[in-house]
Design a protein around this motif. Structure first.
Motif, PDB file in Angstrom:
ATOM      1  N   LYS A   1     -11.959   1.898  -2.428  1.00  0.00           N
ATOM      2  CA  LYS A   1     -13.136   1.096  -2.080  1.00  0.00           C
ATOM      3  C   LYS A   1     -13.364   1.045  -0.578  1.00  0.00           C
ATOM      4  N   ARG A   2     -14.614   0.909  -0.203  1.00  0.00           N
ATOM      5  CA  ARG A   2     -14.974   0.764   1.214  1.00  0.00           C
ATOM      6  C   ARG A   2     -15.583  -0.620   1.405  1.00  0.00           C
ATOM      7  N   LEU A   3     -14.818  -1.476   2.087  1.00  0.00           N
ATOM      8  CA  LEU A   3     -15.180  -2.897   2.139  1.00  0.00           C
ATOM      9  C   LEU A   3     -15.399  -3.389   3.562  1.00  0.00           C
ATOM     10  N   ILE A   4     -16.296  -4.369   3.677  1.00  0.00           N
ATOM     11  CA  ILE A   4     -16.500  -5.072   4.947  1.00  0.00           C
ATOM     12  C   ILE A   4     -16.240  -6.560   4.700  1.00  0.00           C
ATOM     13  N   LEU A   5     -15.475  -7.194   5.598  1.00  0.00           N
ATOM     14  CA  LEU A   5     -15.309  -8.647   5.544  1.00  0.00           C
ATOM     15  C   LEU A   5     -16.110  -9.252   6.695  1.00  0.00           C
ATOM     16  N   ILE A   6     -17.063 -10.124   6.357  1.00  0.00           N
ATOM     17  CA  ILE A   6     -17.853 -10.798   7.400  1.00  0.00           C
ATOM     18  C   ILE A   6     -17.678 -12.303   7.255  1.00  0.00           C
ATOM     19  N   GLY A   7     -17.470 -12.978   8.379  1.00  0.00           N
ATOM     20  CA  GLY A   7     -17.379 -14.433   8.348  1.00  0.00           C
ATOM     21  C   GLY A   7     -17.135 -14.933   9.748  1.00  0.00           C
ATOM     22  N   PRO A   8     -17.406 -16.210   9.987  1.00  0.00           N
ATOM     23  CA  PRO A   8     -17.201 -16.764  11.329  1.00  0.00           C
ATOM     24  C   PRO A   8     -15.723 -16.816  11.692  1.00  0.00           C
ATOM     25  N   PRO A   9     -15.399 -17.108  12.981  1.00  0.00           N
ATOM     26  CA  PRO A   9     -14.020 -17.232  13.409  1.00  0.00           C
ATOM     27  C   PRO A   9     -13.292 -18.284  12.580  1.00  0.00           C
ATOM     28  N   GLY A  10     -12.123 -17.936  12.043  1.00  0.00           N
ATOM     29  CA  GLY A  10     -11.328 -18.888  11.280  1.00  0.00           C
ATOM     30  C   GLY A  10     -11.710 -18.972   9.816  1.00  0.00           C
ATOM     31  N   SER A  11     -12.612 -18.121   9.344  1.00  0.00           N
ATOM     32  CA  SER A  11     -13.054 -18.210   7.949  1.00  0.00           C
ATOM     33  C   SER A  11     -12.031 -17.607   6.984  1.00  0.00           C
ATOM     34  N   GLY A  12     -11.018 -16.886   7.498  1.00  0.00           N
ATOM     35  CA  GLY A  12      -9.947 -16.384   6.632  1.00  0.00           C
ATOM     36  C   GLY A  12      -9.929 -14.876   6.429  1.00  0.00           C
ATOM     37  N   LYS A  13     -10.674 -14.132   7.224  1.00  0.00           N
ATOM     38  CA  LYS A  13     -10.722 -12.664   7.074  1.00  0.00           C
ATOM     39  C   LYS A  13      -9.337 -12.051   7.252  1.00  0.00           C
ATOM     40  N   GLY A  14      -8.678 -12.444   8.347  1.00  0.00           N
ATOM     41  CA  GLY A  14      -7.361 -11.891   8.649  1.00  0.00           C
ATOM     42  C   GLY A  14      -6.287 -12.361   7.677  1.00  0.00           C
ATOM     43  N   THR A  15      -6.491 -13.526   7.082  1.00  0.00           N
ATOM     44  CA  THR A  15      -5.534 -14.062   6.104  1.00  0.00           C
ATOM     45  C   THR A  15      -5.637 -13.294   4.783  1.00  0.00           C
ATOM     46  N   GLN A  16      -6.845 -12.996   4.348  1.00  0.00           N
ATOM     47  CA  GLN A  16      -7.030 -12.324   3.054  1.00  0.00           C
ATOM     48  C   GLN A  16      -6.824 -10.800   3.154  1.00  0.00           C
ATOM     49  N   SER A  17      -7.044 -10.218   4.334  1.00  0.00           N
ATOM     50  CA  SER A  17      -6.980  -8.750   4.468  1.00  0.00           C
ATOM     51  C   SER A  17      -5.688  -8.108   3.951  1.00  0.00           C
ATOM     52  N   PRO A  18      -4.492  -8.630   4.360  1.00  0.00           N
ATOM     53  CA  PRO A  18      -3.262  -7.960   3.911  1.00  0.00           C
ATOM     54  C   PRO A  18      -3.141  -7.953   2.389  1.00  0.00           C
ATOM     55  N   LEU A  19      -3.639  -9.006   1.730  1.00  0.00           N
ATOM     56  CA  LEU A  19      -3.525  -9.097   0.279  1.00  0.00           C
ATOM     57  C   LEU A  19      -4.413  -8.036  -0.384  1.00  0.00           C
ATOM     58  N   ILE A  20      -5.618  -7.868   0.144  1.00  0.00           N
ATOM     59  CA  ILE A  20      -6.533  -6.860  -0.405  1.00  0.00           C
ATOM     60  C   ILE A  20      -5.972  -5.472  -0.124  1.00  0.00           C
ATOM     61  N   LYS A  21      -5.451  -5.303   1.087  1.00  0.00           N
ATOM     62  CA  LYS A  21      -4.912  -4.015   1.504  1.00  0.00           C
ATOM     63  C   LYS A  21      -3.795  -3.569   0.563  1.00  0.00           C
ATOM     64  N   ASP A  22      -2.873  -4.504   0.251  1.00  0.00           N
ATOM     65  CA  ASP A  22      -1.741  -4.158  -0.603  1.00  0.00           C
ATOM     66  C   ASP A  22      -2.193  -3.850  -2.020  1.00  0.00           C
ATOM     67  N   GLU A  23      -3.156  -4.629  -2.524  1.00  0.00           N
ATOM     68  CA  GLU A  23      -3.565  -4.431  -3.909  1.00  0.00           C
ATOM     69  C   GLU A  23      -4.317  -3.120  -4.103  1.00  0.00           C
ATOM     70  N   TYR A  24      -5.139  -2.751  -3.141  1.00  0.00           N
ATOM     71  CA  TYR A  24      -5.972  -1.562  -3.323  1.00  0.00           C
ATOM     72  C   TYR A  24      -5.529  -0.372  -2.469  1.00  0.00           C
ATOM     73  N   CYS A  25      -4.386  -0.521  -1.730  1.00  0.00           N
ATOM     74  CA  CYS A  25      -3.888   0.565  -0.880  1.00  0.00           C
ATOM     75  C   CYS A  25      -4.948   1.078   0.082  1.00  0.00           C
ATOM     76  N   LEU A  26      -5.562   0.190   0.800  1.00  0.00           N
ATOM     77  CA  LEU A  26      -6.606   0.596   1.735  1.00  0.00           C
ATOM     78  C   LEU A  26      -6.088   0.465   3.153  1.00  0.00           C
ATOM     79  N   CYS A  27      -6.730   1.149   4.079  1.00  0.00           N
ATOM     80  CA  CYS A  27      -6.361   0.902   5.475  1.00  0.00           C
ATOM     81  C   CYS A  27      -7.163  -0.288   5.985  1.00  0.00           C
ATOM     82  N   HIS A  28      -6.539  -1.067   6.837  1.00  0.00           N
ATOM     83  CA  HIS A  28      -7.140  -2.296   7.357  1.00  0.00           C
ATOM     84  C   HIS A  28      -7.490  -2.069   8.821  1.00  0.00           C
TER      85      HIS A  28
END
Ligand code: AP5
Ligand code: ZN
Length: 214
Positions: A1-28
């Motif tokens: 998948k090719r994904l974009i995470l958009i949200g304001p500072p502190g909305s949780g992009k960096g917190t959720q990224s590793p979990l998505i990365k591990d599940e779908y084997c994507l580069c972050h």
């Protein structure tokens, strides 16, 4: 998948990224992380980016498009990727779409981390990070096992220079003026999934999984 995470500072992009990365084997690919590394190493790119970052303003489109263009050539990014913090202007989004069109691909999904501004100051001012791994903690919402040190390596945690209430104001202003139009840009293409980002981290993860399975 090719994904974009958009949200304001502190909305949780960096917190959720590793979990998505591990599940779908994507580069972050997180442009903020890449820029902070360049600033720390005092590379020509870092020297150019530092002032804008310290003030909570956006770095120029040319600089960040250049970083992403280079990073996406990595073999590990060919099957799919998570873009965290990019694109942040409509110009960046158009450039990205051009790059992908050349490869015959396009963005599958844009995750819109929707959250009220009022919640963000507490999240930002309580954040501590482990710089080399990018692991993120929060004094109240996700405390490390021992105060001030990383759970895995035992190394010290640091706070980001732009994580003050004053700089947050400028970052939020940049988000509303320059980045919200990017959500609109992708909404017209029908690829945006809106997430309730004010929920606790585990519940947001469930929402991410729902959005990615539909
Ligand atoms: P960047 O690094 O992208 O920062 P940002 O967009 O401001 O986002 P943050 O990293 O602050 O937030 P996050 O959503 O990742 O939050 P996190 O998950 O850590 O950009 C920095 C700068 O670089 C920009 O200002 C700009 O100058 C430059 N830049 C970068 N990209 C650019 C581009 N494309 N163009 C131009 N300039 C660019 O969570 C925050 C805290 O909350 C943590 O402590 C976490 O533990 C906690 N938390 C997370 N989720 C929850 C939850 N659900 N409940 C409770 N607490 C939570
Ligand atoms: Zn982040």
């Amino acid at each position: 998948k090719r994904l974009i995470l958009i949200g304001p500072p502190g909305s949780g992009k960096g917190t959720q990224s590793p979990l998505i990365k591990d599940e779908y084997c994507l580069c972050h690919l997180a442009t903020g992380d890449m820029l902070r590394a360049a600033v720390a190493a005092k590379t020509p790119l870092g020297i150019k980016a530092k002032e804008a970052m310290d003030q909570g303003a956006l770095v120029s489109d040319d600089l960040v498009v250049g970083i992403i263009d280079e990073a996406m050539k990595k073999p590990s990014c060919q099957k799919g990727f998570i873009l965290d913090g990019f694109p942040r202007t409509v110009v960046q989004a158009e450039k990205l779409d051009e790059m992908l069109a050349k490869q015959g691909t396009k963005i599958d999904k844009v995750l819109d981390f929707a959250i009220d501004d009022a919640i963000l100051e507490e999240r930002i001012t309580g954040r501590w990070i482990h710089p080399s791994s990018g692991r993120t903690y929060h004094t109240k919402f996700a405390p490390p096992k021992a105060p001030g040190v990383d759970d895995v390596t035992g190394e010290p945690l640091i706070q980001r220079k732009d994580d003050t209430a004053a700089v947050l104001k400028s970052r939020l202003e940049a988000f509303h003026k320059q980045t919200e139009p990017v959500i609109e840009y992708y909404a017209k293409k029908g690829v945006v999934a809106r997430l309730p980002a004010e929920k606790p981290p585990k519940e947001v993860t469930v929402e991410v999984q729902k959005a990615l399975s539909s």
